[in-house]
Motif scaffolding. Structure first.
Motif: not given
Length: 349
Positions: A74-77, A79-81, A83, A111, A113-114, A119
């Protein structure tokens, strides 16, 4: 040369989605003689190799080990995610990798990515190619990849089914030893411990080298002119001991047979004009196609390849384009199974 010279139609039902069991049960098309004068192929099985080969023949294997290089995260930036999917293709350091990513257009430098227990930060992006720096390195990274990753099956299989636990065994040669490949040296998938033992009893020698296979090896060529295609570089190593075995075998009049196109490609990268193979430890981007004079081997064991691919061009360099076209027509008519999990051939020019 035109790309259309290496095209053919293959019925979908001949694309193997799983390998046969046991491994040497796969069929083996044996073809001797290059060019139009070559003899009609013989239809056999891989388990027949001890009687098909000669005492003193040398089989050269690629001992690279496929890593479970496909990751889902999951890309996290802010408050947005989103896949994302990553396929690791080249390691640049203990924690730094290039990866093919989807959807790459949703990624930007910085960015996070988890993945599952892992990570990464995006350091750079060039189209679909993304450079990732992970939070783990060395053995810890390898353990995390082994736990979280999936086998990077070729697209023609992945489109039809996801990789699963069985692929961890099926897509790995039994003698795989050195981590680094993101695609399997598929000719080696036909061998098991029993067949290797029977080959030894029959007087067939074996040797090993390493070429870490990348995804570019199996991609179709898109340039209309074959000469305009650029090969992806892959890292390989031939030890002095392996080079000596190969040179001694050929000097004594016995045959060297490459098990797989990756082996042939590395040996041709390391061979002198005289046919002597040198030790080797670097990358190669050698593109073997018709017009290339093969110097290092006397035969090739290889699966049946994608149309318009560099691999079918490599076999044509060995046997002749018309000869390979006829052999593939025979394989299709006789319902051989194609591609990575399919049947095999033994080509003796």
């Amino acid at each position: 040369m035109e790309l259309s010279d290496f095209d053919f139609d293959l019925p979908d039902e001949l694309i193997a989605l799983r390998p046969l069991r046991p491994r040497p049960a796969s069929r083996l098309m044996v073809a001797e003689g290059a060019g139009p004068a070559g003899a009609c192929p013989i239809d056999a099985h891989v388990h027949d190799l001890p009687r098909l080969l000669r005492p003193g023949d040398l089989l050269v294997f690629n001992d690279t080990r496929v890593i479970p290089a496909q990751l889902f995260g999951v890309r996290r930036r802010d408050q947005s995610e989103v896949r994302v999917e990553a396929t690791l293709i080249r390691r640049h350091g203990p924690d730094l990798w290039d990866a093919l990513m989807r959807p790459a257009k949703r990624l930007m430098t910085g960015d996070r990515i988890d993945f599952d227990g892992l990570t990464a930060m995006v350091e750079a992006r060039d189209g679909g190619l993304v450079r990732l720096r992970f939070d783990l390195a060395g053995d810890a990274f390898d353990a995390a990849i082994d736990r979280a990753g999936a086998m990077p099956l070729p697209p023609y299989i992945a489109r039809r089914r996801p990789a699963d636990a069985q692929d961890r065994e099926d897509y790995q040669p039994v003698f795989a030893a050195r981590d680094g490949a993101v695609a399997s040296p598929t000719a080696s998938l036909h061998f098991d411990a029993d067949l290797l033992s029977r080959l030894d009893q029959a007087g067939v020698q074996t040797a090993r080298l390493t070429l870490h296979v990348g995804p570019g090896t199996f991609l179709p060529v898109t340039a209309d002119r074959v000469e305009d295609h650029k090969m992806h570089a892959e890292w390989g190593e031939i030890s002095p001991e392996t080079a000596d075995i190969i040179n001694t075998t050929r000097a004594s009049g016995r045959r060297v047979i490459a098990v797989g196109t990756t082996v042939m490609r590395l040996l041709e990268s390391a061979v002198e004009e005289s046919g002597r193979v040198l030790p080797f430890s670097r990358e190669t981007d050698l593109f073997i196609r018709p017009g290339h004079r093969v110097r290092s081997i006397d035969g090739l064991m290889t699966n049946f390849h994608l149309p318009r691919s560099t691999l079918i061009m490599l076999t044509a360099a060995l046997m002749g384009t018309d000869r390979m076209r006829a052999l593939y027509a025979h394989a299709i008519a006789e319902r051989y199974r194609f591609y990575s999990y399919g049947d095999s051939s033994l080509l003796i020019p």
